[in-house]
Design an enzyme around this catalytic site. Structure first.
Site, PDB file in Angstrom:
ATOM      1  CB  CYS A 318       0.877  13.582 -49.663  1.00 54.52           C
ATOM      2  SG  CYS A 318       2.667  13.371 -49.715  1.00 54.52           S
ATOM      3  CD  GLU A 352      -2.869  13.128 -51.259  1.00 54.42           C
ATOM      4  OE1 GLU A 352      -2.213  12.711 -52.221  1.00 54.42           O
ATOM      5  OE2 GLU A 352      -2.639  12.787 -50.083  1.00 54.42           O
TER       6      GLU A 352
END
Length: 362
Positions: A318, A352
């Site tokens: 992330c 992401e």
């Protein structure tokens, strides 16, 4: 070029710049819907002149009238959230118990439209509030939780059940209020598909660190003989255990350990009663692959040494900056075979991503 396409191109360009100098294949790109993609939404409740409404505030500015953004609708949120928003505020406005000192609200929805509403207050919640909230819950056909300092009142349930399709199979997930879940369900399904594709043909056993509620664990279990997954949060472990049983999966075991603790156990530095009590003997496993989905800080140095020992690494990130830092170490022993960008958070700078690494043949 649409606004959505432009922001996605900007993210691709950022990744190419950030990972320049590393031997990374062409980035596979997985788009998001450009609206109604967030299953979660949080708002302040703003009271002004006898009226109340949903509010957000300008980023980087102190919450207050000068930075206030009124939100009667929120296009990023799911259609179910947008349908409920005006109904909830209209019903709550008719009740002094619900209206008085109502500070904030959190919505948690699913692809099927199931909804959980958490109403947060700056007052003690009493029996009168509970009666009013139960009437609201029944009228709106939703689940309501009340929160105040030191209080959590669950009127019906504190979770929703999401169903995600991966390949030809549906997986059911219990998502707990306050627990971590991927906010963009449509892109989450694409991430699960990609991870399963990356795992195709690897065989053997899988070790997973930071498993959360078992989001990746469940579909990946079909690609391996056995899975050992670790997670430190009690809430997430409880949800993961429910998810495993609800989906009838028999080859997963969960160990409630942090990544750092598991590293100590795996290297023989410490013994943990939690492993023994769970019937987990690390020597029983023949791990071919490790799957990691770490927090924004990335993987710590000791755990990274552990990760580098595995033949195959599937890394979901992330935070591309910490992924780049971790890859600077991992490419000493591994080759990046696949790389993917998942647009979990459209119209934000958040990215992401996922990579598949395989050990170099010396």
């Amino acid at each position: 070029m649409s606004d959505y396409t432009q922001q996605l191109q900007d993210k691709k360009d950022h990744l190419k710049t950030l990972f320049a100098g590393l031997d990374v294949p062409e980035w596979e790109v997985y788009e998001s819907p450009d609206k109604h993609y967030r299953m979660r939404a949080e708002f302040r409740i703003w009271h002004e002149g006898g009226e109340m409404f949903y509010a957000m505030f300008e980023k980087g500015q102190k919450a207050g009238g000068a930075s206030l953004i009124r939100c009667d609708r929120f296009e990023a949120a799911s259609e179910a959230v947008n349908r409920l928003m005006p109904e909830l505020i209209a019903v709550a406005a008719q009740s002094a118990e619900l209206r008085n000192r109502w500070y904030a609200v959190e919505f948690l929805s699913t692809l099927s439209g199931e909804m959980l509403v958490t109403m947060i207050y700056h007052k003690r919640l009493d029996d009168e509030w509970m009666q009013a909230a139960q009437a609201l819950q029944q009228q709106l056909d939703t689940s309501v939780i009340g929160r105040s300092r030191g209080q959590k009142i669950v009127l019906k349930q504190d979770y929703v059940t999401e169903t995600l399709k991966v390949g030809n199979r549906d997986f059911r997930y219990r998502q707990i209020e306050g627990g971590f879940t991927q906010p963009n369900a449509a892109v989450c399904q694409k991430m699960l598909e990609w991870a399963c594709g990356a795992a195709e043909g690897l065989g053997g056993d899988l070790l997973e660190l930071y498993c959360g509620n078992g989001n990746f664990t469940l579909p990946l279990s079909e690609k391996f003989e056995r899975v050992l997954a670790t997670e430190i949060s009690k809430t997430s472990v409880g949800a993961a255990q429910w998810n495993i049983e609800a989906n009838g999966i028999g080859n997963i075991k969960i160990a409630r350990l942090s990544a750092e603790e598991f590293t100590e156990a795996y290297t023989g530095k410490r013994e943990f009663a939690r492993l023994k009590d769970g019937g987990i003997a690390l020597t029983d496993y023949a791990f071919s692959t490790i799957f990691v989905d770490p927090p924004r800080a990335g993987i710590d140095e000791e755990t990274l040494k552990l990760v580098s020992q595995f033949d195959n690494i599937i890394y979901i990130s992330c935070n591309p900056e910490t992924l780049r830092a971790n890859l600077d170490t991992l490419v000493e022993t591994h080759v990046v075979e696949r790389a993917a960008l998942f647009d979990q958070f459209p119209f934000t700078h958040h990215i992401e991503s996922g990579v598949l690494l395989k050990k170099k043949i010396l």
